[in-house]
Design an enzyme around this catalytic site. Structure first.
Site, PDB file in Angstrom:
ATOM      1  N   MET A   1     -13.999  24.205   5.061  1.00 53.40           N
ATOM      2  CA  MET A   1     -14.743  25.071   5.984  1.00 53.40           C
ATOM      3  C   MET A   1     -15.312  24.225   7.124  1.00 53.40           C
ATOM      4  SD  MET A   1     -16.924  28.366   4.963  1.00 53.40           S
ATOM      5  CE  MET A   1     -18.077  27.674   3.851  1.00 53.40           C
ATOM      6  N   CYS A   2     -16.411  23.525   6.935  1.00 57.28           N
ATOM      7  CA  CYS A   2     -17.089  22.677   7.928  1.00 57.28           C
ATOM      8  C   CYS A   2     -17.922  23.513   8.903  1.00 57.28           C
ATOM      9  CB  CYS A   2     -16.157  21.804   8.753  1.00 57.28           C
ATOM     10  SG  CYS A   2     -15.230  20.623   7.783  1.00 57.28           S
TER      11      CYS A   2
END
Lengths: 286, 219
Positions: A1-2
């Site tokens: 994701m980040c």
């Protein structure tokens, strides 16, 4: 994701609050990535004093002559009143195996493995000042959870790139760059993007042109925030499934993976808020 | 209970799920995810501010108004009732929704109405690329423009666009506006609070060429 956050301040009255605002933004994105985090701060008078070059080193730093070393956990900010190239060369000579996480006249990069909130506290980020800041919370997919794999990637002077997504053809482009003499610190896909942009800028191209070429050559998913000594730019891939929100007021431009990271910014209620369109380059200059 | 106001916190959805009727105002959503999801009663819910992902998702029976922008997947998998966004919506608005009415007064980003299965969606502004991808049933009305690959691999949903369409996706074509389509569109616009002339719109739908293998495809 980040998670990605960035803040480009237009109103100098807010410079003393950069670190406080960036800390709030970064920590709100902790759920998007809690294995590593990093920030880039432009213009902090303690970490990057005027007239000094600043280099960030991750790992042990012995006593070095004629430089100031500020140790923030495993991350060490080294500055000295010398040209940037000279300081980088001196550190590489003294510490050939050390990871250099960033360098420049105004840029300080701090990154590492751990929870964003704990790293922000270790760095003392809330007290930082300056005119521009970038942050990243990492959920690793393409390479190991190491300081080398953490963002930002700051591989050119006063340059910084953070990425949410994954590049599909990074190995091919890495080979092309390696053939041109580019040296890599990690196996990370984002580093390939950062080296690609740095290489284009070193060839004299501007950031918009560099990012247009990146869109043409890189496959995969990406929302990128790319900053430089005078600029702040956002670009998304053609599919645009990695999120991004931009907000602007007369006092600042901000970007984040999600709106909730922007809630604490002063004047957010009056901001113009929009989503960047795919493969369109949004850039602001100082 | 007639009406109540609650400040957004982790207990909001639990509180809403206990109500059988009435109206509720939620303040300070601050971009939080999953605001007012899973409602299953004829509530009137007003959300004052911008929401994060999946706002009013899986809605049944309730009428939800968001006075602000909505994040990814607003009203995703709605079954009935209505969701109105007085603002812009991020990608995948109304994804997979089976029924009810979704109105977005501003723009909707990419993949609006992706895999819609019976919902009606009216967008006051424009929509992004890959909207109505694999749309199966329902109606999508766009008062502005549509991005690239509108209606790619569409089944039987009907799309009405007033502005320009950047490009049509595979098997999506423009179709004639017959009397029943004018009437249907007028009714949908009226439900959303608009009175545009249906004659300004173009209808798009499935060419039905992907339903079966073509005889020329064999080896």
């Amino acid at each position: 994701m980040c998670g990605i956050v960035g803040l480009h301040l237009r109103d100098p009255a807010l410079y003393p609050r950069l670190g406080e605002l960036l800390t709030g933004m970064l920590c709100e994105m902790s759920e998007r990535g809690a294995d590593s985090a990093g920030v880039a701060v432009y213009g902090d008078p303690v970490w990057s004093p005027p007239g000094h070059a600043t280099v960030t080193v991750i790992g042990a730093v012995p006593d070095l002559p004629d430089v100031t070393v500020i140790s923030l956990g495993e991350t060490h900010v080294v500055h000295a009143p010398v040209p940037v190239d000279a300081l980088v060369a001196a550190i590489r000579a003294q510490l050939p195996d050390a990871l250099i996480a960033g360098f420049g006249e105004e840029l300080t990069v701090l990154k590492g493995v751990g929870h964003p909130r704990e790293l922000a506290a270790t760095f003392g980020l809330a007290k930082a000042q300056g005119w521009q800041g970038v942050g990243h919370t990492r959920m690793a997919t393409e390479s190991a959870v190491t300081p080398e794999g953490a963002h930002p990637y700051a591989v050119g002077p006063d340059q910084c790139l953070v990425h949410n997504g994954s590049f599909a053809n990074h190995a091919t482009i890495r080979r092309h760059l390696t053939a041109r003499g580019v040296v890599f610190d990690s196996e990370n896909d984002t580093e390939v993007g950062a080296r690609y942009v740095a290489s284009a800028l070193a060839d004299g191209r501007d950031i918009e042109s560099a990012l247009k070429s990146l869109c043409a050559e890189f496959d995969g998913f990406y929302t990128l925030l790319v900053s430089n000594r005078d600029s702040f730019a956002v670009v998304r891939d053609a599919i645009a499934c990695k999120p991004a929100v931009i907000a602007e007021t007369d006092a600042w431009v901000a970007m984040a993976s999600e709106y909730r990271a922007l809630v604490g910014l002063p004047g957010i209620e009056q901001a113009r808020i929009y989503e960047p369109e795919p493969e369109r380059i949004y850039a602001w200059t100082r | 209970m007639d009406s109540m106001t609650i400040v957004m916190d982790k207990g909001v959805n639990r509180t809403l799920h206990r109500l059988d009727a009435g109206s509720v105002t939620i303040t300070e959503p601050n971009g939080k995810h999953s605001v007012a999801v899973g409602l299953n009663a004829p509530l009137q819910v007003s959300i004052e501010g911008h929401c994060g992902y999946y706002a009013a998702g899986m809605n049944q029976l309730a009428d939800v108004v968001i006075n602000g922008n909505a994040g990814v997947g607003v009203a995703e998998n709605m079954m009935s009732g209505s969701v109105r966004v007085n603002g812009n919506a991020s990608q995948s608005a109304g994804a997979t929704a089976h029924g009810g009415l979704l109105v977005i007064t501003g723009d909707a980003a990419a993949r609006c109405g992706i895999s819609m299965k019976g919902v009606d969606i009216v967008v006051g502004g424009s929509i992004g690329h890959m909207s109505a991808f694999m749309a199966q049933a329902g109606r999508l009305v766009v008062r502005g423009d549509a991005g690239e690959a509108l209606g790619d691999s569409i089944y039987e949903a009907r799309l009405y666009v007033r502005g320009k369409v950047a490009s049509l996706g595979a098997d999506c074509i423009a179709k004639d506006m017959r009397d029943e389509h004018h009437a249907e569109l007028r009714s949908l616009l009226a439900k959303a609070g608009y009175d545009d002339d249906p004659a300004d719109y173009t209808r798009y739908g499935s060419a039905r060429q992907l339903y079966h293998f073509h005889a020329g495809n064999e080896y």
